[in-house]
Write a protein that holds these residues in place. Structure first.
Motif, PDB file in Angstrom:
ATOM      1  N   ILE A  20       0.846  -1.202   0.000  1.00  0.00           N
ATOM      2  CA  ILE A  20       0.000   0.000   0.000  1.00  0.00           C
ATOM      3  C   ILE A  20       0.877   1.247   0.000  1.00  0.00           C
ATOM      4  CG2 ILE A  20      -1.616   1.349   1.424  1.00  0.00           C
ATOM      5  CD1 ILE A  20      -2.869  -1.425   2.179  1.00  0.00           C
ATOM      6  N   THR A  21       1.917   1.248   0.793  1.00  0.00           N
ATOM      7  CA  THR A  21       2.844   2.384   0.850  1.00  0.00           C
ATOM      8  C   THR A  21       3.503   2.604  -0.506  1.00  0.00           C
ATOM      9  OG1 THR A  21       3.268   1.952   3.189  1.00  0.00           O
ATOM     10  CG2 THR A  21       4.848   3.349   2.033  1.00  0.00           C
ATOM     11  N   ILE A  22       3.979   1.530  -1.111  1.00  0.00           N
ATOM     12  CA  ILE A  22       4.647   1.644  -2.413  1.00  0.00           C
ATOM     13  C   ILE A  22       3.668   2.099  -3.490  1.00  0.00           C
ATOM     14  CG2 ILE A  22       5.760   0.313  -4.258  1.00  0.00           C
ATOM     15  CD1 ILE A  22       6.999  -1.417  -1.970  1.00  0.00           C
ATOM     16  N   LEU A  23       2.483   1.478  -3.542  1.00  0.00           N
ATOM     17  CA  LEU A  23       1.513   1.832  -4.576  1.00  0.00           C
ATOM     18  C   LEU A  23       0.992   3.255  -4.431  1.00  0.00           C
ATOM     19  CD1 LEU A  23      -0.508  -1.464  -4.969  1.00  0.00           C
ATOM     20  CD2 LEU A  23       1.143  -0.465  -6.556  1.00  0.00           C
ATOM     21  N   SER A  24       0.808   3.731  -3.202  1.00  0.00           N
ATOM     22  CA  SER A  24       0.347   5.109  -3.035  1.00  0.00           C
ATOM     23  C   SER A  24       1.426   6.091  -3.477  1.00  0.00           C
ATOM     24  CB  SER A  24      -0.127   5.389  -1.607  1.00  0.00           C
ATOM     25  OG  SER A  24       0.879   5.153  -0.668  1.00  0.00           O
ATOM     26  N   ALA A  25       2.701   5.744  -3.273  1.00  0.00           N
ATOM     27  CA  ALA A  25       3.795   6.600  -3.756  1.00  0.00           C
ATOM     28  C   ALA A  25       3.829   6.616  -5.278  1.00  0.00           C
ATOM     29  CB  ALA A  25       5.132   6.113  -3.199  1.00  0.00           C
ATOM     30  N   ILE A  26       3.630   5.456  -5.892  1.00  0.00           N
ATOM     31  CA  ILE A  26       3.600   5.380  -7.353  1.00  0.00           C
ATOM     32  C   ILE A  26       2.417   6.168  -7.907  1.00  0.00           C
ATOM     33  CG2 ILE A  26       3.232   3.794  -9.302  1.00  0.00           C
ATOM     34  CD1 ILE A  26       4.865   1.716  -7.650  1.00  0.00           C
ATOM     35  N   ARG A  64       0.214  10.924 -10.801  1.00  0.00           N
ATOM     36  CA  ARG A  64      -0.635  12.129 -10.833  1.00  0.00           C
ATOM     37  C   ARG A  64       0.206  13.362 -11.122  1.00  0.00           C
ATOM     38  NH1 ARG A  64      -3.015   9.253  -6.916  1.00  0.00           N
ATOM     39  NH2 ARG A  64      -1.834  10.216  -5.253  1.00  0.00           N
ATOM     40  N   THR A  65       1.396  13.430 -10.547  1.00  0.00           N
ATOM     41  CA  THR A  65       2.301  14.553 -10.793  1.00  0.00           C
ATOM     42  C   THR A  65       2.717  14.584 -12.254  1.00  0.00           C
ATOM     43  OG1 THR A  65       3.108  14.452  -8.521  1.00  0.00           O
ATOM     44  CG2 THR A  65       4.492  15.617 -10.110  1.00  0.00           C
ATOM     45  N   ARG A  66       3.047  13.412 -12.818  1.00  0.00           N
ATOM     46  CA  ARG A  66       3.434  13.359 -14.239  1.00  0.00           C
ATOM     47  C   ARG A  66       2.281  13.760 -15.149  1.00  0.00           C
ATOM     48  NH1 ARG A  66       6.166   8.812 -12.526  1.00  0.00           N
ATOM     49  NH2 ARG A  66       4.624   7.375 -13.375  1.00  0.00           N
ATOM     50  N   ILE A  67       1.069  13.325 -14.829  1.00  0.00           N
ATOM     51  CA  ILE A  67      -0.109  13.687 -15.630  1.00  0.00           C
ATOM     52  C   ILE A  67      -0.306  15.189 -15.599  1.00  0.00           C
ATOM     53  CG2 ILE A  67      -2.641  13.573 -15.695  1.00  0.00           C
ATOM     54  CD1 ILE A  67      -2.344  10.614 -14.788  1.00  0.00           C
ATOM     55  N   LEU A  68      -0.187  15.788 -14.425  1.00  0.00           N
ATOM     56  CA  LEU A  68      -0.335  17.236 -14.291  1.00  0.00           C
ATOM     57  C   LEU A  68       0.725  17.971 -15.106  1.00  0.00           C
ATOM     58  CD1 LEU A  68      -1.884  19.545 -12.944  1.00  0.00           C
ATOM     59  CD2 LEU A  68      -0.335  19.345 -11.008  1.00  0.00           C
ATOM     60  N   GLU A  69       1.964  17.487 -15.047  1.00  0.00           N
ATOM     61  CA  GLU A  69       3.044  18.109 -15.819  1.00  0.00           C
ATOM     62  C   GLU A  69       2.767  18.019 -17.320  1.00  0.00           C
ATOM     63  OE1 GLU A  69       6.515  16.006 -14.519  1.00  0.00           O
ATOM     64  OE2 GLU A  69       6.681  17.162 -12.657  1.00  0.00           O
ATOM     65  N   ARG A  70       2.341  16.832 -17.790  1.00  0.00           N
ATOM     66  CA  ARG A  70       2.049  16.664 -19.220  1.00  0.00           C
ATOM     67  C   ARG A  70       0.877  17.537 -19.646  1.00  0.00           C
ATOM     68  NH1 ARG A  70       2.996  11.015 -18.018  1.00  0.00           N
ATOM     69  NH2 ARG A  70       0.755  10.695 -17.956  1.00  0.00           N
TER      70      ARG A  70
END
Length: 189
Positions: A108-114, A119-125
């Motif tokens: 859960i920790t790893i997947l929430s970080a991913i 989401r950050t990459r989508i916002l940047e694109r």
């Protein structure tokens, strides 16, 4: 073990029906389903806060997807830890994850970080695409519906802003905005 459910959508225009229906199909009773219509970025949510108060040691919370609990990795970890300290486990139905084992908490920790990174990459694109479109001359926003030249002509003929607003059935603030823009472009005599 009592089953509780949590469902969240980001805006008041979105529907919780699919999530709530899924929780009911998993055996969660209506009065044990808590919901929010608020961004996952918001940590202080009424439904989530009520759920935190209602659950007890040994209870299980069902949530359809990981991102329904939260968007930010640190907040997700904090929430998962809060529930674990209460002796309450969380099961994410669509993701096949649960805090019922040590591996589940790690995943859960790893997947929430991913998910947060994606989401950050989508916002940047999205922002890059918007900027490229602006450079190509694409205009954003709704089309102007007020005849700006009519506002300017009426003002140049001596009619006051309140009368122009009334005559054209627009707000006075719109008249002032048009006049200010026109003043900068020297359309006003």
């Amino acid at each position: 073990m009592r089953k509780f459910g949590y469902a969240r959508v980001s805006t008041s225009q979105q529907s919780l029906d699919i999530q709530v229906s899924r929780l009911k199909s998993e055996g969660v009773e209506d009065f044990r389903i808590f919901t929010d219509k608020l961004s996952g970025k918001q940590f202080d949510r009424d439904g989530l806060n009520t759920l935190l108060v209602k659950v007890e040691k040994g209870d299980l919370i069902l949530i359809t997807k990981l991102d329904r609990l939260g968007r930010d990795t640190l907040d997700m970890i904090k929430l998962v830890n809060q529930f674990l300290k209460l002796g309450v486990h969380i099961r994410f139905l669509d993701d096949g994850l649960s805090t019922e084992g040590a591996t589940g908490k790690l995943l859960i920790t790893i997947l929430s970080a991913i998910a947060e990174a994606e989401r950050t990459r989508i916002l940047e694109r999205t922002n890059e695409g918007r900027e490229a479109a602006k450079r190509r001359g694409v205009k954003f926003g709704r089309k102007r519906s007020v005849d700006r030249s009519k506002v300017i002509d009426l003002f140049n003929s001596g009619i006051k802003a309140s009368e122009i607003a009334s005559k054209l059935q627009i707000g006075r603030s719109t008249v002032y905005k048009i006049l200010k823009e026109s003043l900068n472009s020297n359309d006003i005599k």
